[in-house]
Design an enzyme around this catalytic site. Structure first.
Site, PDB file in Angstrom:
ATOM      1  N   HIS A   1       0.857  -0.994   0.068  1.00 29.22           N
ATOM      2  CA  HIS A   1       0.160  -0.027  -0.057  1.00 29.22           C
ATOM      3  C   HIS A   1       0.883   1.110   0.066  1.00 29.22           C
ATOM      4  O   HIS A   1       1.806   1.185   0.781  1.00 29.22           O
ATOM      5  CB  HIS A   1      -1.016  -0.064   1.175  1.00 29.22           C
ATOM      6  N   GLY A   2       0.673   2.191  -0.767  1.00 35.39           N
ATOM      7  CA  GLY A   2       1.227   3.417  -1.014  1.00 35.39           C
ATOM      8  C   GLY A   2       0.943   4.255   0.496  1.00 35.39           C
ATOM      9  O   GLY A   2       0.403   5.550   0.018  1.00 35.39           O
TER      10      GLY A   2
END
Length: 390
Positions: free
Chosen positions: A168-169
């Site tokens: 996940h960013g």
């Protein structure tokens, strides 16, 4: 179209977490060598970056964190701020090396903002986990967030960030979670099954920016066709509605089936298709403006050099055919350096990447994520989450 920009200098290899750490800069060196020997970089003037100064780093990071990064190599392990851990070990010249990564992405952003290039790529960038006050996930300074902040002050007020890394960013989402000018989209392995444990479909942005954080959590072992099915079920519709002026994309390749740190099952062919898709979306929705950076990727020999060579080639409009053989000299040199590694023969894994669009009444394993994300986000953009035409 103005010539695309490629940022690279061997000094970027100084971002080296040392020892047996998986974030090994050799992956960058092997990529540039492969792209060079395939002719992808023929006639291309590589842009040499300078380190970002404190003024730019402070766009995202707090002053005490910058000081901690500077002091860490001198004071040892007890520095806090996520430094000195197994993930984020302290290393010599850590501040300077990290600031240079930021400077390289800022240089790419500046070339686009000043109209000297429509596209730019920096494979050394993509440190998307770094937070305002701490290192995280191999990332010291968040070049993605800093470049977006800079772009917001230099002529852009609608920026779409698309993150295709397996993780996940989270750092970029956190930086702009309350900013309606930035649409952050992350496709990643489901947080139930992978660090950092964030990126659920219900994470959609704070009040005033609802719907500008978009998360598509994918089940382990998702393959190319299913990944692309999920991407196309969500991303183009949101871009059409948001009308970005530029795409900023983090192109981590740890989604590959051979990556040792995660569990998605994409191929080099899937990565190549992702990049050509991003190019098409930039042309369709963002006036062609596309800033691409690297990110994760820990199969250092078999995966990263091929996938990121495809990325560089796509940005340059010099697409490399999948069946292209790897240059004999590159194969020979890598074989000597890594004698126990089976070197691929060509720029392909031999995978087909055709996919069935969502809404075909077929129950694909990723359809839960598609439905959850569309229902969480689409109404906030005036779109019908249950209508495949939207």
């Amino acid at each position: 179209m103005r010539s695309p920009a490629v940022v690279w200098d061997s000094a970027l290899l100084g971002y080296d977490l040392g020892g047996q750490h998986p974030f090994n800069p050799v992956r960058l060196l092997l990529t540039i060598r492969l792209a060079t020997e395939l002719g992808v970089l023929d006639g291309v003037e590589l842009l040499v970056p300078d380190a970002a100064g404190d003024e730019e780093l402070l766009r995202v990071h707090v002053p005490e964190y910058l000081e901690a990064v500077r002091q860490a190599p001198l004071v040892g392990w007890d520095v806090g701020h996520g430094l000195g851990t197994d993930d984020n070990p302290v290393f010599s010249d850590m501040h300077d090396a990290s600031a240079l990564v930021v400077g390289s992405t800022l240089l790419a952003a500046r070339k686009i903002a000043e109209g000297e290039a429509t596209r730019a790529v920096n494979i050394a960038g993509g440190l998307h986990h770094a937070m305002a006050d701490r290192a995280s996930g191999f990332c010291v300074y968040n070049d993605c967030s800093i470049a977006i902040s800079w772009l917001l002050d230099h002529g852009f007020d609608r920026i779409a960030y698309i993150d295709t890394d397996v993780h996940h960013g989270d750092g970029v989402q956190a930086a702009f979670y309350d900013d309606p000018r930035v649409l952050t989209v992350s496709l990643h392995q489901h947080p139930f099954t992978l660090w950092p444990g964030t990126g659920y479909s219900a994470e959609t942005g704070k009040s005033g920016a609802e719907g500008t954080a978009v998360n598509i959590p994918l089940p382990p072992r998702t393959r190319d066709a299913s990944w692309l099915r999920a991407f196309h079920a969500v991303v183009p519709s949101l871009l059409a509605e948001f009308e970005p002026q530029i795409l900023v994309t983090q192109c981590g390749v740890d989604s590959h089936e051979e990556d040792p740190l995660a569990d998605l099952s994409l191929s080099v062919d899937g990565h190549r298709t992702i990049y050509t898709t991003l190019r098409e979306l930039a042309d369709t929705y963002a006036g062609g403006r596309w800033l691409a950076v690297g990110g994760g990727g820990y199969q250092l020999v078999r995966v990263v050099p091929r996938s990121w060579t495809h990325l560089i080639a796509t940005v340059l409009d010099r697409d490399v055919a999948p069946e292209t053989k790897l240059p004999p000299e590159w194969v020979s040199d890598v074989g000597r350096a890594a004698p126990d590694t089976e070197i691929p023969a060509a720029m392909t894994d031999g995978r087909e990447t055709a996919f069935k669009p969502w809404g075909d009444d077929v129950d694909d394993p990723v359809d839960i994520a598609i439905r959850d994300t569309r229902r969480a986000v689409f109404p906030l953009h005036g779109l019908d989450p249950d209508d495949p035409r939207d």
